[in-house]
Design an enzyme around this catalytic site. Sequence first.
Site, PDB file in Angstrom:
ATOM      1  N   ASN A  23       0.873  -1.176   0.000  1.00 13.02           N
ATOM      2  CA  ASN A  23       0.000   0.000   0.000  1.00 13.02           C
ATOM      3  C   ASN A  23       0.909   1.224   0.000  1.00 13.02           C
ATOM      4  O   ASN A  23       1.456   1.600   1.028  1.00 13.02           O
ATOM      5  CB  ASN A  23      -0.902  -0.020   1.248  1.00 13.02           C
ATOM      6  CG  ASN A  23      -1.742   1.249   1.343  1.00 13.02           C
ATOM      7  OD1 ASN A  23      -1.875   1.988   0.370  1.00 13.02           O
ATOM      8  ND2 ASN A  23      -2.309   1.492   2.516  1.00 13.02           N
ATOM      9  N   TRP A  24       1.045   1.824  -1.175  1.00 15.74           N
ATOM     10  CA  TRP A  24       1.981   2.951  -1.289  1.00 15.74           C
ATOM     11  C   TRP A  24       1.414   4.263  -0.765  1.00 15.74           C
ATOM     12  O   TRP A  24       2.135   5.251  -0.694  1.00 15.74           O
ATOM     13  CB  TRP A  24       2.399   3.122  -2.757  1.00 15.74           C
ATOM     14  CG  TRP A  24       3.305   2.044  -3.254  1.00 15.74           C
ATOM     15  CD1 TRP A  24       3.996   1.131  -2.504  1.00 15.74           C
ATOM     16  CD2 TRP A  24       3.628   1.762  -4.622  1.00 15.74           C
ATOM     17  NE1 TRP A  24       4.726   0.302  -3.321  1.00 15.74           N
ATOM     18  CE2 TRP A  24       4.524   0.670  -4.620  1.00 15.74           C
ATOM     19  CE3 TRP A  24       3.250   2.320  -5.841  1.00 15.74           C
ATOM     20  CZ2 TRP A  24       5.042   0.130  -5.797  1.00 15.74           C
ATOM     21  CZ3 TRP A  24       3.765   1.785  -7.018  1.00 15.74           C
ATOM     22  CH2 TRP A  24       4.648   0.711  -6.988  1.00 15.74           C
ATOM     23  N   LYS A  25       0.141   4.291  -0.488  1.00 16.16           N
ATOM     24  CA  LYS A  25      -0.501   5.529   0.005  1.00 16.16           C
ATOM     25  C   LYS A  25      -0.182   6.692  -0.938  1.00 16.16           C
ATOM     26  O   LYS A  25      -0.118   6.496  -2.152  1.00 16.16           O
ATOM     27  CB  LYS A  25      -0.059   5.809   1.444  1.00 16.16           C
ATOM     28  CG  LYS A  25      -0.190   4.586   2.346  1.00 16.16           C
ATOM     29  CD  LYS A  25       0.005   4.915   3.792  1.00 16.16           C
ATOM     30  CE  LYS A  25       0.046   3.635   4.604  1.00 16.16           C
ATOM     31  NZ  LYS A  25      -0.023   3.874   6.033  1.00 16.16           N
TER      32      LYS A  25
ATOM     33  N   HIS B 236      -9.688   1.490   4.610  1.00 15.53           N
ATOM     34  CA  HIS B 236      -8.422   1.684   5.323  1.00 15.53           C
ATOM     35  C   HIS B 236      -8.645   2.660   6.478  1.00 15.53           C
ATOM     36  O   HIS B 236      -9.432   3.601   6.355  1.00 15.53           O
ATOM     37  CB  HIS B 236      -7.350   2.215   4.356  1.00 15.53           C
ATOM     38  CG  HIS B 236      -5.979   2.185   4.943  1.00 15.53           C
ATOM     39  ND1 HIS B 236      -5.531   3.146   5.826  1.00 15.53           N
ATOM     40  CD2 HIS B 236      -4.958   1.307   4.805  1.00 15.53           C
ATOM     41  CE1 HIS B 236      -4.294   2.847   6.188  1.00 15.53           C
ATOM     42  NE2 HIS B 236      -3.931   1.728   5.589  1.00 15.53           N
TER      43      HIS B 236
ATOM     44  N   GLU C  89      -7.018   5.059   7.494  1.00 14.23           N
ATOM     45  CA  GLU C  89      -6.800   6.470   7.159  1.00 14.23           C
ATOM     46  C   GLU C  89      -8.023   7.047   6.448  1.00 14.23           C
ATOM     47  O   GLU C  89      -8.364   8.216   6.641  1.00 14.23           O
ATOM     48  CB  GLU C  89      -5.518   6.604   6.312  1.00 14.23           C
ATOM     49  CG  GLU C  89      -4.280   6.376   7.171  1.00 14.23           C
ATOM     50  CD  GLU C  89      -3.063   5.852   6.429  1.00 14.23           C
ATOM     51  OE1 GLU C  89      -3.032   5.873   5.188  1.00 14.23           O
ATOM     52  OE2 GLU C  89      -2.126   5.392   7.115  1.00 14.23           O
TER      53      GLU C  89
ATOM     54  N   GLU D 252      -5.834  -4.608  10.475  1.00 12.08           N
ATOM     55  CA  GLU D 252      -4.772  -3.635  10.707  1.00 12.08           C
ATOM     56  C   GLU D 252      -5.056  -2.857  11.995  1.00 12.08           C
ATOM     57  O   GLU D 252      -5.855  -1.906  11.979  1.00 12.08           O
ATOM     58  CB  GLU D 252      -4.697  -2.637   9.551  1.00 12.08           C
ATOM     59  CG  GLU D 252      -4.424  -3.264   8.213  1.00 12.08           C
ATOM     60  CD  GLU D 252      -3.787  -2.257   7.264  1.00 12.08           C
ATOM     61  OE1 GLU D 252      -2.663  -2.511   6.817  1.00 12.08           O
ATOM     62  OE2 GLU D 252      -4.397  -1.216   6.996  1.00 12.08           O
TER      63      GLU D 252
ATOM     64  N   GLY E 171       2.128   2.425  10.654  1.00 14.68           N
ATOM     65  CA  GLY E 171       3.086   3.508  10.482  1.00 14.68           C
ATOM     66  C   GLY E 171       3.762   3.947  11.768  1.00 14.68           C
ATOM     67  O   GLY E 171       4.418   4.989  11.815  1.00 14.68           O
TER      68      GLY E 171
ATOM     69  N   SER F  29       3.109  -2.058  10.440  1.00 14.98           N
ATOM     70  CA  SER F  29       4.549  -2.126  10.698  1.00 14.98           C
ATOM     71  C   SER F  29       5.169  -3.484  10.359  1.00 14.98           C
ATOM     72  O   SER F  29       6.092  -3.935  11.046  1.00 14.98           O
ATOM     73  CB  SER F  29       4.863  -1.710  12.143  1.00 14.98           C
ATOM     74  OG  SER F  29       4.471  -0.363  12.365  1.00 14.98           O
TER      75      SER F  29
ATOM     76  N   GLY G 129       2.677  -1.033   4.351  1.00  9.63           N
ATOM     77  CA  GLY G 129       2.795   0.373   3.986  1.00  9.63           C
ATOM     78  C   GLY G 129       4.254   0.757   3.792  1.00  9.63           C
ATOM     79  O   GLY G 129       4.861   0.489   2.751  1.00  9.63           O
ATOM     80  N   GLY G 130       4.840   1.360   4.819  1.00 14.14           N
ATOM     81  CA  GLY G 130       6.191   1.922   4.726  1.00 14.14           C
ATOM     82  C   GLY G 130       7.229   0.986   4.115  1.00 14.14           C
ATOM     83  O   GLY G 130       8.015   1.402   3.251  1.00 14.14           O
TER      84      GLY G 130
HETATM   85  C1  PEP Z   1      -0.979   0.390   6.015  1.00  9.36           C
HETATM   86  O1  PEP Z   1      -1.151   1.588   5.982  1.00  9.36           O
HETATM   87  O2  PEP Z   1      -1.781  -0.344   5.422  1.00  9.36           O
HETATM   88  C2  PEP Z   1       0.164  -0.136   6.764  1.00  9.36           C
HETATM   89  C3  PEP Z   1       0.104  -1.359   7.171  1.00  9.36           C
HETATM   90  O3  PEP Z   1       1.229   0.715   6.980  1.00  9.36           O
HETATM   91  P1  PEP Z   1       2.649   0.351   7.681  1.00  9.36           P
HETATM   92  O4  PEP Z   1       3.095  -0.949   7.114  1.00  9.36           O
HETATM   93  O5  PEP Z   1       3.534   1.495   7.310  1.00  9.36           O
HETATM   94  O6  PEP Z   1       2.375   0.257   9.147  1.00  9.36           O
END
Ligand code: PEP
Length: 254
Positions: A9-11, A96, A98, A168, A174, A214, A235-236
């Site tokens: 998930n590149w956001k 999501h 966010e 999640e 994040g 994470s 994500g990250g």
């Molecule tokens: C996400 O936003 O879906 C996510 C899991 O982010 P991260 O891996 O950065 O915690």
Amino acid sequence: MRKPIVAANWKLNKGPSETEDFIKNFITKLPDLPKGCEIVLAAPYVSLVKASELLAQSTVRVSAQNMSEHENGAYTGEISALMLKEIFVNYVILGHSERRAIYGESDETINAKILKAHGTELKPIFCIGETLEEREGGNLEKVLSQQITLGLKDVTEKEMLETVIAYEPVWAIGTGVVATPTQAQDTHEFVRSVLTDLYGIAVAEKIRIQYGGSVKPENAAELLGQKDIDGALVGGASLEPASFADIIRNGVVE
Ligand code: PEP
């Protein structure tokens, strides 16, 4: 029996040229990655055409990060399921945290989007998760049950088999704070029990539930090794081809 699915998930990262750089690099790593894993890249809208073109000959799937619950009309700034389908998008991340927290998406809106996605043969990656306050207040199960029940209202058994759930925990997204493998497994087991109540054991056993929050190359093996964890939403650590590939390599056992 459930094919693992690992999604990036590149956001709000990677326009078309960065998407091209990532994919050209990542494709070179594919021959060394476990074959039994479905790999998905969720790029920003403007990068989806580029991603679809570059991945057309590969097994990697393309996902959007959101879409409208409407088909067309006066919804400035929105993108429809049909538009995504037209550019060969396969998946769409819906609900999501966010989107829920920053853009105020309700369970009802998310449900409308999930139904629209299925009506257009896009596969939803349906995100659920609790805040730290909800977990510490003893409301974990109540919150997740509500998100699942309302989000999946009127979704048929057949559609459910084409739906991926992403658990999640909001406090792990994040933040660098990851759920322990036991915390994650216990919650995934609970999620599957809610799905069993709704759809019966035979269907619930087939539904893939990703963990997100994470995930990194260092913790992927332990998390994805849990019985009810069928992949990851990343994500990250998905922004660099090497670390995303390492998550798949470390997390998926063939
Ligand atoms: C996400 O936003 O879906 C996510 C899991 O982010 P991260 O891996 O950065 O915690």
